[in-house]
Design a protein around this motif. Sequence first.
Motif, PDB file in Angstrom:
ATOM      1  N   LYS A 310     -91.374  -4.330  -7.042  1.00 24.91           N
ATOM      2  CA  LYS A 310     -91.366  -3.431  -8.182  1.00 24.91           C
ATOM      3  C   LYS A 310     -92.551  -2.479  -8.087  1.00 24.91           C
ATOM      4  N   VAL A 311     -92.286  -1.211  -8.344  1.00 25.06           N
ATOM      5  CA  VAL A 311     -93.354  -0.223  -8.312  1.00 25.06           C
ATOM      6  C   VAL A 311     -94.477  -0.666  -9.266  1.00 25.06           C
ATOM      7  N   ASN A 312     -95.733  -0.581  -8.786  1.00 25.35           N
ATOM      8  CA  ASN A 312     -96.918  -0.997  -9.549  1.00 25.35           C
ATOM      9  C   ASN A 312     -97.035  -2.517  -9.683  1.00 25.35           C
ATOM     10  N   SER A 313     -96.293  -3.264  -8.824  1.00 24.50           N
ATOM     11  CA  SER A 313     -96.423  -4.718  -8.771  1.00 24.50           C
ATOM     12  C   SER A 313     -96.699  -5.115  -7.328  1.00 24.50           C
ATOM     13  N   GLU A 314     -97.324  -6.271  -7.119  1.00 26.25           N
ATOM     14  CA  GLU A 314     -97.597  -6.741  -5.768  1.00 26.25           C
ATOM     15  C   GLU A 314     -96.645  -7.852  -5.321  1.00 26.25           C
ATOM     16  N   ILE A 331     -79.434  -3.013  -5.432  1.00 28.31           N
ATOM     17  CA  ILE A 331     -80.742  -2.388  -5.243  1.00 28.31           C
ATOM     18  C   ILE A 331     -81.092  -1.674  -6.549  1.00 28.31           C
ATOM     19  N   PRO A 332     -81.850  -2.324  -7.433  1.00 27.02           N
ATOM     20  CA  PRO A 332     -82.147  -1.710  -8.730  1.00 27.02           C
ATOM     21  C   PRO A 332     -83.096  -0.525  -8.596  1.00 27.02           C
ATOM     22  N   VAL A 333     -83.059   0.352  -9.580  1.00 28.73           N
ATOM     23  CA  VAL A 333     -84.009   1.464  -9.622  1.00 28.73           C
ATOM     24  C   VAL A 333     -85.395   0.914  -9.934  1.00 28.73           C
ATOM     25  N   GLY A 334     -86.423   1.649  -9.491  1.00 29.88           N
ATOM     26  CA  GLY A 334     -87.796   1.244  -9.778  1.00 29.88           C
ATOM     27  C   GLY A 334     -88.343   0.186  -8.847  1.00 29.88           C
TER      28      GLY A 334
END
Length: 369
Positions: A310-314, A331-334
């Motif tokens: 997830k964007v902004n997650s590690e 393939i979800p968005v984000g």
Amino acid sequence: MKILITGSNGFIAKNLIAELHNRKYNDLLLFNRDNDLDDLNDHCKEADFVFHLAGINRPEDESEFMEGNYGLTSLLLDRLKENDNKCPVLVTSSTQAELDNPYGKSKRAGEELLFDYGRNNDVQPIVYRLPNVFGKWCKPNYNSAIATFCHNIANGLPIKVNDPNVMLKLVYIDDVINEFVNALEGNPNTVDNYGEIATIHNVKLGRIVDLIQEFKSSRDNRLIPNMADDFTKKLYSTYLSHLDSEDFSYPLEKHEDDRGSFTEFIRTVDRGQVSVNVSKPGISKGEHWHHTKNEKFLVVSGKGVIRFRKVNSEEVIEYFVSEEKFEVIDIPVGYTHNIENLGDKDMITIMWANELFDPERPDTYYLEV
């Protein structure tokens, strides 16, 4: 059940015979111009139901209309009466029976003959005044504009459209045959002994030609027509039936590099597109994410792993996939994502995206997982 079909070599009869066989009606008594009248008499002794589909619509002389449409009907009914056969009789007529032309007059005369026969002999008559019928196995350059346009456009031949605004009243062959089988099984859709086809399409000639031209172009742009439109779906099936047997296949543009290849297979106006992705052993593809574009991946050959972050997650999420178990990965968005080939052979993935690729607005942003 023994079923007599006259005009058995014709367009409608061929489709009817095929569907009757599909439904296990195999005792068919077929009569066409290659038979003699003794055959007709023998069939009239045995028949439990009659489909009278024979007729004349393109004679060399107008007098043949009455001979072929009224005369043959009269002969058929006489043979049934002589054999004291009171089986139901279904006759195909034409919407032109309402018109005052030689063809219309001959069809109307045949109808009246059948209705008189039914009243006088306690027989159930059913008449279908058919408009233009289209579908597979219809002869082009004969009496069907749709068959002619489909055949000529499919084979690169010229067409002539005098007035694109002419409105055609059309019925599809499968709808006709389904109704005929309903009549055979005692459930005709009739009003005053006139049978009715449930679905009728009223379409301008110009739109028909435009659609067929789009069908031909779809091999180049891979854009499949809108199958949610009932007429378009039926017309497309009809068009494909007119392809030359040497033209069933067409090439796709494969985009290749050292990692493998990517090939668009199908594009649609409202349901996105389908592509085929080939990844070589050890290769990883992707490393991007989307705002609105979403995808589905299906590995059909080889094995690999699809990773998400997830964007902004590690946190990295992994899905292991292979040809051993077909499963669709959304393939979800984000989520930035990649797909890596973990096997020793090419990995083939079917990919669906909810929208067509637009190079001006790709909605694709590089970010390593």
